[in-house]
Design an enzyme around this catalytic site. Sequence first.
Site, PDB file in Angstrom:
ATOM      1  N   ALA A 167      42.012 -30.286   4.569  1.00 47.54           N
ATOM      2  CA  ALA A 167      43.096 -30.966   3.790  1.00 47.54           C
ATOM      3  C   ALA A 167      44.539 -30.799   4.628  1.00 47.54           C
ATOM      4  O   ALA A 167      44.774 -29.759   4.741  1.00 47.54           O
ATOM      5  CB  ALA A 167      43.092 -29.975   2.706  1.00 47.54           C
ATOM      6  N   TRP A 169      47.307 -30.460   3.315  1.00 43.56           N
ATOM      7  CA  TRP A 169      48.103 -29.489   3.069  1.00 43.56           C
ATOM      8  C   TRP A 169      47.597 -27.863   3.087  1.00 43.56           C
ATOM      9  O   TRP A 169      48.603 -26.714   2.951  1.00 43.56           O
ATOM     10  CB  TRP A 169      48.238 -29.500   1.316  1.00 43.56           C
ATOM     11  CG  TRP A 169      47.023 -29.650   0.516  1.00 43.56           C
ATOM     12  CD1 TRP A 169      46.354 -30.607   0.157  1.00 43.56           C
ATOM     13  CD2 TRP A 169      46.330 -28.605   0.420  1.00 43.56           C
ATOM     14  NE1 TRP A 169      45.134 -30.167  -0.423  1.00 43.56           N
ATOM     15  CE2 TRP A 169      45.185 -28.914  -0.314  1.00 43.56           C
ATOM     16  CE3 TRP A 169      46.277 -27.027   0.299  1.00 43.56           C
ATOM     17  CZ2 TRP A 169      44.132 -28.036  -0.802  1.00 43.56           C
ATOM     18  CZ3 TRP A 169      45.340 -26.178  -0.120  1.00 43.56           C
ATOM     19  CH2 TRP A 169      44.240 -26.533  -0.673  1.00 43.56           C
ATOM     20  N   CYS A 170      46.724 -27.779   3.620  1.00 41.76           N
ATOM     21  CA  CYS A 170      45.921 -26.248   3.941  1.00 41.76           C
ATOM     22  C   CYS A 170      46.746 -25.890   5.026  1.00 41.76           C
ATOM     23  O   CYS A 170      46.801 -26.402   6.317  1.00 41.76           O
ATOM     24  CB  CYS A 170      44.589 -26.675   3.998  1.00 41.76           C
ATOM     25  SG  CYS A 170      43.752 -25.063   4.474  1.00 41.76           S
ATOM     26  N   TYR A 171      47.135 -24.625   4.813  1.00 33.30           N
ATOM     27  CA  TYR A 171      47.743 -23.860   6.329  1.00 33.30           C
ATOM     28  C   TYR A 171      46.479 -23.555   7.071  1.00 33.30           C
ATOM     29  O   TYR A 171      46.904 -23.614   8.426  1.00 33.30           O
ATOM     30  CB  TYR A 171      48.074 -22.362   5.591  1.00 33.30           C
ATOM     31  CG  TYR A 171      48.451 -21.399   6.808  1.00 33.30           C
ATOM     32  CD1 TYR A 171      49.719 -21.590   7.465  1.00 33.30           C
ATOM     33  CD2 TYR A 171      47.581 -20.419   6.988  1.00 33.30           C
ATOM     34  CE1 TYR A 171      49.922 -20.534   8.479  1.00 33.30           C
ATOM     35  CE2 TYR A 171      48.025 -19.651   8.008  1.00 33.30           C
ATOM     36  CZ  TYR A 171      49.045 -19.606   8.808  1.00 33.30           C
ATOM     37  OH  TYR A 171      49.298 -18.853   9.878  1.00 33.30           O
TER      38      TYR A 171
END
Length: 481
Positions: A167, A169-171
């Site tokens: 994803a 947005w995932c760190y």
Amino acid sequence: MFSTSRIKSVDFYRKIPRDLTEASLSGAGLSIIAALSMMFLFGMELSNYLAVSTSTSVIVDKSSDGDFLRIDFNISFPALSCEFASVDVSDILGTNRLNITKTIRKFSIDPDLNPTGAEFHSDLSSNFIKHGDDLDEESVDGSVPLHGSNFDKFSHQYPILVVNFFAPWCYWSNRLKPSWEKAANLIRERYDPEADGRILLGKVDCTMEVDLCRRHHIQGYPSIRIFRKGSDVRGDHGHHDHESYYGDRDTESLVKTMESLIASIPTESKKLALEDKSNDGIKRPAPSAGGCRIEGYVRVKKVPGNLIISARSGSHSFDASQMNMSHVISHLSFGRRISPRILSDVKRLIPYLGRSHDRLNGRSFINHRDLGANVTIEHYLQVVKTEVVTTRSSHEHSLIEEYEYTAHSSLAQSLHIPVTKFHFELSPMQVLITENPKSFSHFITNICAIIGGIFTVAGILDSIFHNTIRLMKKVELGKNF
């Protein structure tokens, strides 16, 4: 020496010659009634003597099972993957135990709560995953973007297909991206997909390909899946047979893992992938369904605390808006397990005992998305101990110890990752049910009182009845007295 006449002088039951007594019909009737009354009251007294009599009191808890309490549970989550399901315990004293696994078992289940395979073992994943140091470097895409229209084509074309479900947005997805693309470029150079044809590295953006990620039960990002041609066959309930990768995420480790996957595969790309016999602790079968049944027990201190079940990982991110913590409670109880036979025997003596021992059993708590996203399901439990004590040979013996509880449940939106929380509070008091012993001498005394009392009362009634009849006869004859 005492003479016989002197001994006879203390006779309480002096006999009247039969010739001096008179039998009457009324006396016979009263005698029959008295005999029946004696038999009835004797039966009632015997039944009362044989029945168990108890007294209930409330005292300060004097538990014999120490400072810890066992919680047994069996809970099914149709939308929580065993891959990330975590059982945590905390209490008011500061205890905080995360991801308990020693006494917990997990089984993948389908949406209908049916098991889809053997026990899911989650103890292979490492809590400390190494990442590459090239986070700030601009990466050149080496992996192939996959989507719903070409995923099946590539999975059937290559013996090994390794996919990074991520994803943006995932760190952790962004930490993996440079190493993943660099490893994909190295593998592409060493094992050209066109010429060699044994392995291909791909990627799926789960924010764009929601259905594809849901189809493969992706709940945490990034998730690396290893698909083997010929073994990723859909069976009943949409099951998939593939592996998850839980190893280090630096370029070197990724390349080494990919090369180990293709080491035993012949160069001819048309042959099916052979089973990888290596067991390096970084791969294991991926969950075959999106649900999980969690069963087992935990031991907690006898202070207010929480039993929390949630999705947890030290190297994955979760989309809280997609998490659904709906669950079905098959069993939840406190204290040592009581065999059904013992509980049934005790309930015959004390019918109300055990009604709240497993109050939540069979209850379903389903989030139908009416409240929107980020819904946490909480249960507030108040626990009270009940002990049944019997007295044998003037010594108290504990017959059964059980914990009963009341439950109040609610669904509420949360700002954090949704969880299922069981908040429990133990009462400092306990209910003590004591069996009252009955004296045999008291039983004999009551029997004698019944016999003697009925005999005396019947004699008085017979005398009154007899004298009344004589008086009436005299009045009829007109005699004066």
